[in-house]
Enzyme design. Structure first.
Site, PDB file in Angstrom:
ATOM      1  N   ASP A  78      75.487  24.142  46.663  1.00  0.00           N
ATOM      2  CA  ASP A  78      74.090  23.705  46.729  1.00  0.00           C
ATOM      3  C   ASP A  78      73.928  22.345  47.406  1.00  0.00           C
ATOM      4  O   ASP A  78      72.805  21.925  47.691  1.00  0.00           O
ATOM      5  CB  ASP A  78      73.496  23.609  45.314  1.00  0.00           C
ATOM      6  CG  ASP A  78      73.416  24.949  44.609  1.00  0.00           C
ATOM      7  OD1 ASP A  78      73.295  25.975  45.300  1.00  0.00           O
ATOM      8  OD2 ASP A  78      73.479  24.962  43.363  1.00  0.00           O
ATOM      9  N   ARG A 125      72.744  35.469  52.645  1.00  0.00           N
ATOM     10  CA  ARG A 125      74.141  35.768  53.008  1.00  0.00           C
ATOM     11  C   ARG A 125      74.592  37.080  52.383  1.00  0.00           C
ATOM     12  O   ARG A 125      75.224  37.922  53.049  1.00  0.00           O
ATOM     13  CB  ARG A 125      75.040  34.624  52.535  1.00  0.00           C
ATOM     14  CG  ARG A 125      76.542  34.912  52.693  1.00  0.00           C
ATOM     15  CD  ARG A 125      77.368  33.813  52.034  1.00  0.00           C
ATOM     16  NE  ARG A 125      77.140  33.728  50.612  1.00  0.00           N
ATOM     17  CZ  ARG A 125      77.739  34.495  49.703  1.00  0.00           C
ATOM     18  NH1 ARG A 125      78.612  35.422  50.080  1.00  0.00           N
ATOM     19  NH2 ARG A 125      77.468  34.353  48.414  1.00  0.00           N
ATOM     20  N   ARG A 144      65.788  36.200  41.653  1.00  0.00           N
ATOM     21  CA  ARG A 144      66.205  34.860  41.275  1.00  0.00           C
ATOM     22  C   ARG A 144      66.343  34.824  39.765  1.00  0.00           C
ATOM     23  O   ARG A 144      65.914  35.730  39.069  1.00  0.00           O
ATOM     24  CB  ARG A 144      65.162  33.824  41.719  1.00  0.00           C
ATOM     25  CG  ARG A 144      65.033  33.618  43.218  1.00  0.00           C
ATOM     26  CD  ARG A 144      66.065  32.679  43.783  1.00  0.00           C
ATOM     27  NE  ARG A 144      66.191  31.441  43.025  1.00  0.00           N
ATOM     28  CZ  ARG A 144      65.346  30.423  43.100  1.00  0.00           C
ATOM     29  NH1 ARG A 144      64.302  30.487  43.903  1.00  0.00           N
ATOM     30  NH2 ARG A 144      65.523  29.331  42.378  1.00  0.00           N
ATOM     31  N   CYS A 237      71.914  25.977  53.186  1.00  0.00           N
ATOM     32  CA  CYS A 237      72.653  26.821  52.251  1.00  0.00           C
ATOM     33  C   CYS A 237      71.994  28.169  52.035  1.00  0.00           C
ATOM     34  O   CYS A 237      72.556  29.043  51.373  1.00  0.00           O
ATOM     35  CB  CYS A 237      72.855  26.102  50.917  1.00  0.00           C
ATOM     36  SG  CYS A 237      71.326  25.675  50.070  1.00  0.00           S
TER      37      CYS A 237
END
Length: 307
Positions: A78, A125, A144, A237
């Site tokens: 992060d 990703r 999430r 990220c």
């Protein structure tokens, strides 16, 4: 010495921070944990919408700079790659398993999930690499939330599987629920995945020295190479890219093999390269591999994210 250690309030973040606190206590340092809420905790929108870069660390860093805490513990994946002028990455402790893991119903793995299976993840990703692995025959659901929330969706039958960092499951004692651990050279983890970042104020020299005792040189070399790829690509990220470095012993000292992938989130294209060299060349290897990825068209894949 007394140190106030800042952490996010999630069960995983607190568990990670306590591992650092325990080592410091063994060194005779008195520690107190301070829980801090970050933007990423408040906003449950997909990471690609809220920016990803720094959303889980900015509030902790602000608390450090303002003197509210003395140390901050982050998940290294992060942490933005740009240095903070007032802060220093004082320690990267030994890394937990960096691989991604599948938790699926009925003991299924990524290959045996049926066509149309609902698979949850929040990372571009992972979305990209799931599509590379299975084409369009899975229904991918952006989610999430903390580990319990994600696993609960599988246990209640809302999803057939979720993909998570194995490190988080291990730290929470939930490894038994993993049905498939993914090969990191094929399903490439996020840069720094499984590692922790321990930051403090650059000016606090006694704290810097104390925290340096937690540093693991091999882990630092590996994540330095991975993060150099990320930095050279100028990707945050939340970008659809992964980088993973393995360290081994060689006749001339420690060696490092670095793998990286950049993929279109829709799975339509990808660039995948590897390189190797000595541990002392970690940053150079990462930057050179990123340059090679860019030469193969990686920047176009990063820019063409699915919205």
């Amino acid at each position: 010495m007394k140190l106030r250690i800042g952490t996010r309030a999630s069960a995983l973040a607190v568990t990670q921070t306590r591992t650092v606190a325990t080592v410091l206590e063994r060194l005779g340092i008195d520690v107190t944990l301070v829980e801090i809420t970050t933007q990423g905790d408040r906003d449950r929108s997909p990471l690609r919408r809220i920016g990803g870069q720094g959303v889980f660390v900015a509030a902790l860093r602000d608390a450090l700079v303002n003197g509210e805490i003395d140390v901050a513990v982050h998940s290294l994946k992060d942490l933005p790659t740009q240095p903070h002028e007032a802060l220093v990455l004082a320690a990267v402790p030994p890394r937990e398993d960096p691989r991604d893991a599948v938790v699926a119903r009925d003991g299924l793995n990524l290959q045996t999930l049926p066509r149309g299976a609902r698979v949850g993840t929040g990372a571009p990703r992972r979305l990209a690499q799931l599509r590379l692995a299975r084409g369009d025959d899975l229904t991918l659901v952006e989610i999430r939330g903390n580990v319990d929330t994600r696993l609960g969706k599988v246990h209640r039958g809302e999803l057939d599987a979720v993909v998570l960092a194995r490190a988080g499951l291990a730290r929470l004692g939930r490894e038994a629920e993993i049905t498939h651990t993914l090969d990191p050279t094929e399903f490439v983890p996020a840069p720094g995945q499984g590692a922790l970042a321990v930051e403090c104020r650059r000016a606090d020299e006694s704290v810097v020295r104390a925290l340096a005792q937690l540093d693991d040189p091999r882990t630092r070399a590996a994540v330095t190479a991975e993060r150099a790829v990320l930095a050279e690509l100028q990707a945050g990220c939340s970008a659809p890219m992964g980088a993973f470095a393995e360290t081994t012993d060689g006749e001339e000292g420690g060696q490092l093999t670095l793998h990286a992938v950049v993929a279109a989130v829709d799975g339509s294209a990808s660039v995948r390269l590897s390189t190797s060299g000595s541990l002392g060349e970690a940053e150079r290897l990462g930057r050179e591999l990123a340059s090679a990825l860019l030469a193969e068209g990686a920047s176009r894949l990063i820019e063409e994210r699915v919205t």
